[in-house]
Design a protein around this motif. Structure first.
Motif, PDB file in Angstrom:
ATOM      1  N   ALA A  65      38.778  36.928  40.377  1.00 42.19           N
ATOM      2  CA  ALA A  65      38.322  38.264  40.815  1.00 42.19           C
ATOM      3  C   ALA A  65      39.465  39.069  41.428  1.00 42.19           C
ATOM      4  N   ASN A  66      40.264  38.416  42.271  1.00 41.21           N
ATOM      5  CA  ASN A  66      41.373  39.121  42.931  1.00 41.21           C
ATOM      6  C   ASN A  66      42.454  39.513  41.939  1.00 41.21           C
ATOM      7  N   VAL A  67      42.746  38.608  40.986  1.00 39.46           N
ATOM      8  CA  VAL A  67      43.757  38.870  39.949  1.00 39.46           C
ATOM      9  C   VAL A  67      43.344  40.081  39.114  1.00 39.46           C
ATOM     10  N   GLY A  75      46.688  49.630  36.610  1.00 35.18           N
ATOM     11  CA  GLY A  75      46.462  50.399  35.392  1.00 35.18           C
ATOM     12  C   GLY A  75      46.387  49.562  34.126  1.00 35.18           C
ATOM     13  N   ILE A  76      46.251  48.236  34.264  1.00 35.74           N
ATOM     14  CA  ILE A  76      46.128  47.363  33.087  1.00 35.74           C
ATOM     15  C   ILE A  76      44.645  47.152  32.818  1.00 35.74           C
ATOM     16  N   ASN A  77      44.120  47.745  31.753  1.00 34.78           N
ATOM     17  CA  ASN A  77      42.674  47.731  31.542  1.00 34.78           C
ATOM     18  C   ASN A  77      42.197  46.686  30.541  1.00 34.78           C
ATOM     19  N   ASP A  78      42.970  46.457  29.479  1.00 33.61           N
ATOM     20  CA  ASP A  78      42.515  45.506  28.455  1.00 33.61           C
ATOM     21  C   ASP A  78      42.965  44.090  28.830  1.00 33.61           C
ATOM     22  N   LEU A  79      42.172  43.458  29.687  1.00 30.48           N
ATOM     23  CA  LEU A  79      42.595  42.159  30.228  1.00 30.48           C
ATOM     24  C   LEU A  79      42.435  41.021  29.232  1.00 30.48           C
ATOM     25  N   LEU A  80      41.446  41.139  28.334  1.00 32.78           N
ATOM     26  CA  LEU A  80      41.205  40.045  27.388  1.00 32.78           C
ATOM     27  C   LEU A  80      42.361  39.895  26.398  1.00 32.78           C
ATOM     28  N   HIS A  81      43.112  40.997  26.168  1.00 27.37           N
ATOM     29  CA  HIS A  81      44.262  40.927  25.251  1.00 27.37           C
ATOM     30  C   HIS A  81      45.592  41.057  25.988  1.00 27.37           C
ATOM     31  N   PHE A  82      45.547  40.939  27.316  1.00 26.97           N
ATOM     32  CA  PHE A  82      46.784  41.038  28.110  1.00 26.97           C
ATOM     33  C   PHE A  82      47.664  39.807  27.841  1.00 26.97           C
ATOM     34  N   ASP A  83      48.967  40.011  27.805  1.00 24.25           N
ATOM     35  CA  ASP A  83      49.890  38.939  27.427  1.00 24.25           C
ATOM     36  C   ASP A  83      50.235  38.048  28.630  1.00 24.25           C
ATOM     37  N   MET A  85      51.308  34.655  30.550  1.00 22.26           N
ATOM     38  CA  MET A  85      52.149  33.501  30.191  1.00 22.26           C
ATOM     39  C   MET A  85      51.265  32.297  29.872  1.00 22.26           C
ATOM     40  N   ASP A  86      50.252  32.102  30.721  1.00 23.27           N
ATOM     41  CA  ASP A  86      49.261  31.031  30.485  1.00 23.27           C
ATOM     42  C   ASP A  86      47.887  31.693  30.537  1.00 23.27           C
ATOM     43  N   PRO A  87      47.322  32.074  29.387  1.00 26.72           N
ATOM     44  CA  PRO A  87      46.057  32.823  29.411  1.00 26.72           C
ATOM     45  C   PRO A  87      44.937  32.029  30.087  1.00 26.72           C
ATOM     46  N   PRO A  88      44.234  32.659  31.046  1.00 27.51           N
ATOM     47  CA  PRO A  88      43.103  31.981  31.685  1.00 27.51           C
ATOM     48  C   PRO A  88      41.913  31.929  30.729  1.00 27.51           C
ATOM     49  N   PRO A  89      40.905  31.090  31.004  1.00 29.09           N
ATOM     50  CA  PRO A  89      39.732  31.045  30.113  1.00 29.09           C
ATOM     51  C   PRO A  89      39.032  32.406  30.074  1.00 29.09           C
ATOM     52  N   ALA A  90      38.578  32.803  28.872  1.00 34.40           N
ATOM     53  CA  ALA A  90      37.902  34.107  28.719  1.00 34.40           C
ATOM     54  C   ALA A  90      36.665  34.168  29.609  1.00 34.40           C
ATOM     55  N   GLU A  91      35.955  33.033  29.754  1.00 33.62           N
ATOM     56  CA  GLU A  91      34.741  33.014  30.580  1.00 33.62           C
ATOM     57  C   GLU A  91      35.051  33.374  32.035  1.00 33.62           C
ATOM     58  N   ALA A  92      36.171  32.847  32.545  1.00 31.67           N
ATOM     59  CA  ALA A  92      36.551  33.131  33.936  1.00 31.67           C
ATOM     60  C   ALA A  92      36.874  34.613  34.113  1.00 31.67           C
ATOM     61  N   LEU A  93      37.537  35.212  33.110  1.00 28.64           N
ATOM     62  CA  LEU A  93      37.847  36.651  33.160  1.00 28.64           C
ATOM     63  C   LEU A  93      36.574  37.492  33.142  1.00 28.64           C
ATOM     64  N   ILE A  94      35.652  37.127  32.256  1.00 26.78           N
ATOM     65  CA  ILE A  94      34.407  37.894  32.118  1.00 26.78           C
ATOM     66  C   ILE A  94      33.582  37.801  33.403  1.00 26.78           C
ATOM     67  N   GLU A  98      32.381  40.832  35.761  1.00 19.79           N
ATOM     68  CA  GLU A  98      30.971  41.025  36.122  1.00 19.79           C
ATOM     69  C   GLU A  98      30.809  41.144  37.637  1.00 19.79           C
ATOM     70  N   LEU A  99      31.516  40.287  38.384  1.00 20.59           N
ATOM     71  CA  LEU A  99      31.417  40.329  39.846  1.00 20.59           C
ATOM     72  C   LEU A  99      31.937  41.658  40.381  1.00 20.59           C
ATOM     73  N   LEU A 100      33.078  42.110  39.863  1.00 21.66           N
ATOM     74  CA  LEU A 100      33.663  43.369  40.339  1.00 21.66           C
ATOM     75  C   LEU A 100      32.763  44.555  40.006  1.00 21.66           C
ATOM     76  N   PHE A 101      32.081  44.485  38.858  1.00 23.34           N
ATOM     77  CA  PHE A 101      31.127  45.547  38.506  1.00 23.34           C
ATOM     78  C   PHE A 101      29.947  45.533  39.485  1.00 23.34           C
ATOM     79  N   ALA A 102      29.443  44.321  39.798  1.00 21.46           N
ATOM     80  CA  ALA A 102      28.315  44.195  40.736  1.00 21.46           C
ATOM     81  C   ALA A 102      28.697  44.710  42.123  1.00 21.46           C
TER      82      ALA A 102
END
Length: 343
Positions: A65-67, A75-83, A85-94, A98-102
């Motif tokens: 959430a903090n990341v 200003g980095i909006n497209d996080l799922l396609h952000f480059d 170095m070690d991509p985190p799991p998509a589920e954790a990003l989503i 969701e939490l930040l939206f709530a």
């Protein structure tokens, strides 16, 4: 090794095998400053076949959430396609999105809101920063930054020497008079310490860690400076405990739970069974509804830093997250439909 489960929102310290890279690095320690040997407590076969090549990067086993909030504020909006170095799991990003939206930090198209920009200024967990931002509405920002500073020191405020456990427990109870909950108890500790002009002797007498309190004071000073930066007025409302708890609820509404017949708690949103940590001031009282700061897995799923909650606040503060029926389904009797309730 610390790991985080985005599905349950639970952190746990898990025993995991060392990685090959870590083992080689450890071996390099022997012989650094003098002759030394490294003995491995496993076979060569274990090393070759069972150990991972390198340690799992922290970004893949932590709450994002903090990341995400930091990246959005840059200003980095497209996080799922952000480059990464070690991509985190998509589920954790989503889950983080969701939490930040709530919390109101992101709007429906994933852009940062004014509240989100204010939250991004605070170097604390987004739920805690939302509680600080909400304190402006409830006119209790002084109290909230004290509580936030105390929570940020971890669970290291009170200590129990083996030979004086009864004295330490009695000293701790003095801050919990009236079953005010752990958040208000932490505020009571800080205010009492402040009244003694930050006395070390007072800390010794009350079995409180001096270093933790000094750290809390430094964090609080930093948060106070940041309030000015995000244009939140410094207000105090020490008498109205409900206002302070509502501000906390504004950030921690996803962390709510209801008492079950077997004296455990059930989380409102996902039905997970949890238990109040024995160190909590409410461990013996067990109110019907509670709000907690964190969920950790040790011998059981424990909730830490717990306060009593009025379930109507959930619907009043987060109608988009909790519909009234969510709360009513868990309540044995119907709640009155008052102002501010979402039907």
């Amino acid at each position: 090794m610390k790991s985080y489960n985005p599905r349950t929102g639970m952190e746990s310290l898990q025993v995991t095998p060392i990685s090959k890279a870590s083992a080689i690095q450890r071996a390099g320690r022997s012989g650094r400053t003098g002759p030394g040997k490294c003995y491995r407590l496993y076979t060569e076969d274990n090393f070759i076949k069972e150990l991972d090549d390198s340690t799992v990067p922290e970004i893949q086993r932590t709450n994002l959430a903090n990341v995400v909030l930091t990246l959005k504020s840059l200003g980095i909006n497209d996080l799922l396609h952000f480059d990464f170095m070690d991509p985190p799991p998509a589920e954790a990003l989503i889950k983080a999105l969701e939490l930040l939206f709530a919390l109101g930090a992101l709007n429906s198209v994933g852009e940062l809101t004014k509240v989100g920009r204010q939250m991004a200024e605070f170097p604390v967990d987004p739920m805690l920063s939302k509680a600080i931002v909400a304190s402006d509405k409830y006119k209790c920002s002084e109290e909230l930054i004290s509580i936030a500073a105390m929570l940020s020191t971890g669970n290291s405020i009170f200590y129990r020497p083996k030979d004086k456990q009864v004295y330490a427990d009695n000293a701790k109870k003095n801050f919990h008079i009236g079953n005010v909950g752990d958040h208000i108890a932490l505020l009571n500790v800080y205010d009492a310490w402040k009244e003694t002009n930050y006395s070390m002797q007072w800390c010794y007498e009350n079995y409180i860690q001096v270093r933790s309190m000094k750290r809390a004071r430094d964090i609080r000073d930093q948060l106070e400076r940041l309030l000015e930066r995000v244009e939140i007025e410094l207000t105090s409302n020490p008498v109205d405990l409900d206002a302070i708890k509502k501000a906390i609820t504004s950030g921690y509404f996803p962390h709510s739970a209801k008492l079950e017949k077997n004296r455990s708690y059930r989380r409102v949103k996902n039905g997970q069974t949890v238990h109040v940590h024995p160190s909590s001031g409410l461990a013996q009282v067990l109110p019907r509804w509670v709000l907690y700061h964190e969920l950790v897995l040790t011998t059981k799923e424990y909730i830490r830093q717990v306060s009593e909650l009025n379930p109507e606040w959930l619907v009043e503060i987060a109608p988009h997250y909790y519909q009234l029926k969510d709360v009513e389904d868990l309540a044995s009797k119907k709640l009155p439909r008052g102002k501010g309730h979402a039907s």
